[in-house]
Every structure is written in structure tokens, then in C-alpha cells.
Design an enzyme around this catalytic site. Structure first.
Site: not given
Ligand code: TRP
Length: 334
Positions: A115, A197, A200
Site C-alpha cells: 500500500k 484475483k 475491486k
């Protein structure tokens, strides 16, 4: 334990558009197991602000997520569904636990590294101590089990370490939580890139089925799903696209991959993709409809929010007071 039931805690962030992966990988499992446990399901809005958010959007999405929990089948009379920010004990315990967590431990967290690479202009200390807040979430309710995806495993390990360390100093204060992996444990992959994966934040919206997609959109996306060229519906590692579609079909219908192979024996990819699209659309439709009703029923949802925040506060404060006493804070005068 609460009564004769073990305690379950989990949470989700209301950032980004939730996908079919979030539903099949998490929410559906929560619904399946919720009767066995005393459950706390939080919309973890305090975690969300570790990355810059637009305030109005965060508020709107938080309500959407909370109503989605209910629409998906979590009864808010039986499950404590609440906003993390409404229970101040989360922040208070988190501060205390910060003082029992080492910089070195937090430095090793791979999600922090990822992040901070993605948000290089805002590497704030909340992002760094995020796992401590997560530990506080879990430990406040003396949770026995915590269902999480593989990406949260390292954070859960840390929560266990913090609990064990604290108990080592002060006696048995916290329940050390177990990790709960879903029975099927399927990971839903992108429809456009089955090695990745379903996410979002995928740049290609055709790769993800969003929980809010309408039936036509869902079917169109499945029709366009990337597959191989041999046209056989077989569950195999060397056929990642078809394998993913079979996984989705199984997770949605409860069938096994063998049953699906049999059902579609001799049929082509076109038929199969359409069938997957149809079962998914059918599965999501009632959830979407129920969520819409809930979003229009302000009085009912506000009641749920208020009552459950009180219920969560009751249990959380019990643990918090114990901890405050252990670490040496003066007694409250009443
Ligand atoms: N960090 C989790 C995620 O992003 C959400 C979360 C916050 C959570 N607190 C939690 C999950 C406690 C389980 C238990 O997915």
C-alpha cells in the site's frame, strides 16, 4: 464465549465496488456459518481512511455495505452489524495495543509495503498501524474465530502475537483468535485474466462482476470471459479460465466440479458461459432487490445501526475496562 456460543468477528471495508469475489469468498461464507457463532460483522470505516477518501462517498458506501450484509442474509437481530467508528473502544484499545506492538513487526507487513508503494504521497502512520487497529477489532470481542482471506492472514498472525504477548504480561485478558478459512476456500479470479484475483480495483471492468451489476451486464461479462480454445468443460489447472468459471458455478450453486463437468459434458463454452452468467445473476438479483428496499427504509436501518452499535459497545467496553485496569489507568469515579 457469549452464552454457549463461540464468538466470531470479521469486517470489510466499504471502499471500491464490491465484487462477486468478495461475495463468494467472504460474505456468503459468513452467512453459511453465522448460526454457529455469536457474530460481530463490522463495516470498518476507520480502516478506510488510511487511504484518502472522499467523505460523502465513504459515508454512502458504508451504508451500502451495511445494508448489503443484511440483504445477503445476515439477520441484524442475531448478528451484530455495526460501524466500527460508532464504537469508540476500537480507537482506545488500538492506542493501548500500539504500545505493545513493535515497529519491526509492523515493518514486516506485506500489505503495508504494497500500500505504501501504491500511495507514495500519503504514507501516513495510520497505514503503518492499521494491523494494530485490526487486532483491537478482534480482541475487543474476545473473538474465537476470524474468517479472513489469505491476504489478511499475516495481520491475523500479528493479532495472535499481540494477544499472546499481552496475556503473557497481564494474565488471561484476551482470547487468542483462530483463523477461519472458508470450507471451499475458492479464490475467484478475474474474468479477463484468470491468473489474477478478481479485484475491486481492476482497471478493466469486464474482469470483475460487481455486486451491483444488472443481469444483462453480468451475462455479457461472462460471455466475454477469457477461456482457452479446446472447448471442453474440464476442471484443470492448465485451463485457468474454465477452472475459474467452474469455481464460480460451484460456489454459487453448491455443486461439485465433477457434477458440473458431467452436467456440461458435450456442451460448448458458449452454453456454459451463459449458464454461469444466469446462475450468478439469479443469485445476486434478490440480494440487490433487498438491498434497494433497505436503502429506502431509513427508519429500519437507522434502528439496526443504533441498536447494534450499543450491543457492540457493551461487549467492547467490558474488555476495554479490563485492559485499562491491567495497564494501570486509574479507576473511573462514578
Ligand atoms: N483488514 C481487513 C480487510 O481489509 C478488514 C478488517 C478490519 C478485518 N478489521 C478486521 C477483518 C478484523 C477481520 C477481522 O479485508
Amino acid at each position: 464465549m457469549i452464552g454457549d456460543k463461540k464468538v466470531l468477528f470479521s469486517g470489510m471495508q466499504a471502499t471500491g465496488n464490491l465484487t462477486l469475489g468478495n461475495y463468494l469468498g467472504a460474505l456468503k461464507n459468513w452467512v453459511n456459518i453465522c448460526d454457529e457463532y455469536e457474530c460481530f460483522y463490522s463495516v470498518v470505516d476507520m480502516h478506510s481512511i488510511t487511504v484518502r477518501q472522499d467523505a460523502a462517498t465513504l459515508r454512502k458506501r458504508s451504508r451500502e455495505l451495511l445494508t448489503l450484509y443484511i440483504a445477503a442474509g445476515l439477520d441484524p437481530e442475531k448478528n451484530c452489524i455495526y460501524y466500527q467508528s460508532h464504537v469508540s473502544a476500537h480507537a482506545e484499545l488500538s492506542w493501548i495495543l500500539n504500545c505493545y506492538t513493535y515497529m519491526g513487526e509492523l515493518n514486516r507487513m506485506t500489505q503495508f509495503k504494497d500500500k505504501s508503494a501504491k500511495n507514495a504521497d500519503n504514507i501516513n502512520s495510520g497505514l503503518f498501524t492499521y494491523p494494530v487497529l485490526m487486532a483491537a477489532d478482534i480482541l475487543l470481542y474476545q473473538a474465537d474465530v476470524v474468517p479472513v482471506g489469505i491476504d489478511q492472514m499475516q495481520h491475523l498472525e500479528l493479532a495472535r502475537d499481540i494477544a499472546t504477548r499481552f496475556n503473557g504480561i497481564y494474565g488471561d485478558v484476551f482470547t487468542v483468535p483462530e483463523i477461519y478459512m472458508g470450507k471451499v476456500g475458492r479464490k475467484i479470479m478475474s474474468l479477463q485474466n484468470p491468473d489474477k484475483k478478481m479485484s475491486k480495483s481492476d482497471e478493466n471492468p469486464n474482469g470483475s462482476i460487481y455486486l451491483m451489476d444488472d443481469t444483462d451486464t453480468i451475462i455479457r461479462k461472462f460471455k466475454r470471459a477469457v477461456t482457452d480454445s479446446d472447448n471442453q468443460i474440464r476442471y484443470s489447472e492448465d485451463k485457468p479460465g474454465i477452472k475459474n468459471l467452474i469455481d464460480i458455478y460451484c460456489a454459487t450453486t453448491g455443486k461439485s466440479s465433477e457434477e458440473v463437468e458431467k452436467e456440461f459434458d458435450g456442451k460448448g463454452y458458449g452454453d456454459f458461459k451463459l449458464a454461469v452468467g444466469e446462475v450468478v445473476a439469479q443469485c445476486l438479483k434478490p440480494i440487490q432487490d433487498r438491498q434497494k428496499e433497505l436503502l429506502n427504509d431509513k427508519a429500519y436501518v437507522d434502528g439496526v445501526i443504533k441498536n447494534n452499535a450499543e450491543k457492540a459497545s457493551y461487549f467492547a467496553t467490558k474488555t476495554l475496562r479490563k485492559v485499562q485496569k491491567k495497564v494501570g489507568f486509574p479507576e473511573r469515579i462514578r
